[in-house]
Motif scaffolding. Structure first.
Motif, PDB file in Angstrom:
ATOM      1  N   GLY A 206       0.952  -1.111  -0.034  1.00 50.14           N
ATOM      2  CA  GLY A 206       0.146  -0.006  -0.116  1.00 50.14           C
ATOM      3  C   GLY A 206       0.848   1.294  -0.158  1.00 50.14           C
TER       4      GLY A 206
ATOM      5  N   THR B  13      -3.994   5.184  -0.389  1.00 50.32           N
ATOM      6  CA  THR B  13      -4.487   6.481  -0.640  1.00 50.32           C
ATOM      7  C   THR B  13      -4.186   7.286  -2.160  1.00 50.32           C
TER       8      THR B  13
ATOM      9  N   THR C  95      -3.621  -2.973   4.555  1.00 53.52           N
ATOM     10  CA  THR C  95      -2.708  -2.231   4.029  1.00 53.52           C
ATOM     11  C   THR C  95      -3.337  -0.870   3.421  1.00 53.52           C
ATOM     12  N   GLN C  96      -2.853   0.217   3.772  1.00 57.51           N
ATOM     13  CA  GLN C  96      -3.695   1.625   3.544  1.00 57.51           C
ATOM     14  C   GLN C  96      -3.134   1.883   2.038  1.00 57.51           C
TER      15      GLN C  96
ATOM     16  N   ASP D 166      -8.530   1.107   3.136  1.00 58.92           N
ATOM     17  CA  ASP D 166      -7.610  -0.048   3.787  1.00 58.92           C
ATOM     18  C   ASP D 166      -8.054  -1.195   3.056  1.00 58.92           C
TER      19      ASP D 166
ATOM     20  N   ARG E 113     -11.808  -4.513   0.735  1.00 57.71           N
ATOM     21  CA  ARG E 113     -11.343  -3.016   1.036  1.00 57.71           C
ATOM     22  C   ARG E 113     -12.340  -2.304   1.839  1.00 57.71           C
TER      23      ARG E 113
ATOM     24  N   THR F  75      -9.346   4.856  -2.453  1.00 58.46           N
ATOM     25  CA  THR F  75      -8.815   5.133  -1.266  1.00 58.46           C
ATOM     26  C   THR F  75      -9.354   4.331  -0.440  1.00 58.46           C
TER      27      THR F  75
END
Length: 116
Positions: A8, A113, A110-111, A91, A37, A89
Motif C-alpha cells: 500500500g 491513498t 494495508t492502506q 484499507d 477494502r 482510497t
C-alpha cells in the motif's frame, strides 16, 4: 494461518500500485483468495477473488482496472491496481477461504491513498 499484506501507499490518480499478501501455515489446496477494502465510514466490500485453479471475479467498480493473481507455490496473492481513482482510497485486506476446513482467515490491512 497468518496473512501478511504489503504494497500500500500514496499514489496520484491514474497511477498504479501492486499489493501482495503472503499466507503462511496450513491451508487446504482447495481455497479461494480474496481482496477486500474498507473506506472510512463505509462497509467492507469484496474487490476481487481468485480460486486455486485461477478463476477470477471482480467487483464492478474495479473491472478493467484491477487484476488479481496468485502464486500457489508461494501461497501469495497479488492485486495489480491500475488507473487508480480517489474513490479507491481504503484499507485493503486479504483473506483466504479454506474450502475443505470451511474457515476464513484474514490479514491486517494495508492502506491505499489515491490523491486527486
Amino acid at each position: 494461518v497468518q496473512l501478511q499484506a504489503s504494497g500500500g501507499g500514496l499514489v496520484q490518480a491514474g497511477g498504479s500500485l501492486r499489493l501482495s499478501c503472503a499466507a503462511s501455515g496450513s491451508i487446504s489446496s482447495r481455497n479461494i483468495m480474496h481482496w477486500y477494502r474498507q473506506a472510512p465510514g463505509k462497509q467492507r466490500e469484496r474487490v476481487a477473488s481468485i480460486t486455486s485453479v485461477g478463476s477470477t471475479s471482480y467487483a464492478d467498480s474495479v473491472k478493467g482496472r484491477f487484476i488479481i493473481s496468485r502464486d500457489n507455490a508461494k501461497n501469495t496473492v497479488y492485486l495489480q491496481m491500475n488507473s487508480l481513482k480517489p474513490e479507491d482510497t481504503a484499507d485493503y485486506y486479504c483473506s483466504v477461504s479454506d474450502l475443505e476446513l470451511f474457515r476464513d482467515y484474514w490479514g491486517q490491512g494495508t492502506q491505499v491513498t489515491v490523491s486527486s
